[in-house]
Design a protein around this motif. Structure first.
Motif, PDB file in Angstrom:
ATOM      1  N   ALA B   5       0.326 -10.742   1.172  1.00  0.00           N
ATOM      2  CA  ALA B   5       1.428  -9.797   0.936  1.00  0.00           C
ATOM      3  C   ALA B   5       1.204  -8.996  -0.342  1.00  0.00           C
ATOM      4  O   ALA B   5       1.543  -7.807  -0.419  1.00  0.00           O
ATOM      5  CB  ALA B   5       2.755 -10.550   0.867  1.00  0.00           C
ATOM      6  N   VAL B   6       0.612  -9.644  -1.353  1.00  0.00           N
ATOM      7  CA  VAL B   6       0.300  -8.950  -2.612  1.00  0.00           C
ATOM      8  C   VAL B   6      -0.703  -7.825  -2.336  1.00  0.00           C
ATOM      9  O   VAL B   6      -0.515  -6.679  -2.773  1.00  0.00           O
ATOM     10  CB  VAL B   6      -0.281  -9.936  -3.658  1.00  0.00           C
ATOM     11  N   VAL B   7      -1.751  -8.149  -1.598  1.00  0.00           N
ATOM     12  CA  VAL B   7      -2.765  -7.144  -1.270  1.00  0.00           C
ATOM     13  C   VAL B   7      -2.133  -6.007  -0.466  1.00  0.00           C
ATOM     14  O   VAL B   7      -2.376  -4.824  -0.744  1.00  0.00           O
ATOM     15  CB  VAL B   7      -3.935  -7.788  -0.485  1.00  0.00           C
ATOM     16  N   GLY B   8      -1.300  -6.361   0.490  1.00  0.00           N
ATOM     17  CA  GLY B   8      -0.660  -5.346   1.321  1.00  0.00           C
ATOM     18  C   GLY B   8       0.220  -4.397   0.527  1.00  0.00           C
ATOM     19  O   GLY B   8       0.160  -3.176   0.703  1.00  0.00           O
ATOM     20  N   ARG B   9       1.013  -4.961  -0.352  1.00  0.00           N
ATOM     21  CA  ARG B   9       1.895  -4.151  -1.204  1.00  0.00           C
ATOM     22  C   ARG B   9       1.062  -3.208  -2.078  1.00  0.00           C
ATOM     23  O   ARG B   9       1.391  -2.023  -2.222  1.00  0.00           O
ATOM     24  CB  ARG B   9       2.715  -5.094  -2.098  1.00  0.00           C
ATOM     25  N   ASN B  10      -0.034  -3.735  -2.639  1.00  0.00           N
ATOM     26  CA  ASN B  10      -0.870  -2.902  -3.511  1.00  0.00           C
ATOM     27  C   ASN B  10      -1.585  -1.792  -2.755  1.00  0.00           C
ATOM     28  O   ASN B  10      -1.662  -0.654  -3.232  1.00  0.00           O
ATOM     29  CB  ASN B  10      -1.893  -3.774  -4.249  1.00  0.00           C
ATOM     30  N   VAL B  11      -2.118  -2.121  -1.591  1.00  0.00           N
ATOM     31  CA  VAL B  11      -2.821  -1.101  -0.801  1.00  0.00           C
ATOM     32  C   VAL B  11      -1.852   0.036  -0.461  1.00  0.00           C
ATOM     33  O   VAL B  11      -2.163   1.217  -0.629  1.00  0.00           O
ATOM     34  CB  VAL B  11      -3.427  -1.702   0.492  1.00  0.00           C
ATOM     35  N   LYS B  12      -0.666  -0.340   0.001  1.00  0.00           N
ATOM     36  CA  LYS B  12       0.327   0.666   0.378  1.00  0.00           C
ATOM     37  C   LYS B  12       0.721   1.528  -0.830  1.00  0.00           C
ATOM     38  O   LYS B  12       0.809   2.765  -0.724  1.00  0.00           O
ATOM     39  CB  LYS B  12       1.566  -0.035   0.948  1.00  0.00           C
ATOM     40  N   GLN B  13       0.934   0.864  -1.964  1.00  0.00           N
ATOM     41  CA  GLN B  13       1.347   1.576  -3.172  1.00  0.00           C
ATOM     42  C   GLN B  13       0.270   2.563  -3.639  1.00  0.00           C
ATOM     43  O   GLN B  13       0.567   3.731  -3.917  1.00  0.00           O
ATOM     44  CB  GLN B  13       1.626   0.544  -4.267  1.00  0.00           C
TER      45      GLN B  13
END
Lengths: 67, 67
Positions: B5-13
């Protein structure tokens, strides 16, 4: 440097700083010793979940292993 | 938060900060759009090589995606 090699160098460095053997780290991270060895040699391409397990066993944040 | 979820949030951001669509990011990183979507939703468990490809396409260091 290849990202796999970066992870390997960091795992080995943090492991040795903690005075752990590859076998001890593998036990703590619930991985096989040969897998940990492969990560340290930069031949394995671990997933982020594996990176998180290794980081937890080493007492560092996951991102430190990619830095 | 789970590392995926951390990776996902960062990629999206980082993707949105660059004004890229998921399709554009997927093209730049040589991945499928549905894969990028899965990473952003935290359902995929990318390897460090995939993290490095996404980071390169986003113009950030790989470790930033795990931070």
């Amino acid at each position: 440097m290849d990202i796999k090699a970066v992870v390997g160098r960091n795992v080995k460095q943090y492991r040795e700083a903690k005075g752990l053997s590859q076998e001890q780290l593998a036990f703590e991270a619930d991985l096989h010793r040969t897998y940990v060895s492969g990560v340290e040699r930069g031949v394995r391409n671990p997933t982020v979940l594996i990176v998180a397990k290794l980081a937890s066993a080493l007492g560092v944040k996951p991102y430190k292993l990619l830095e």
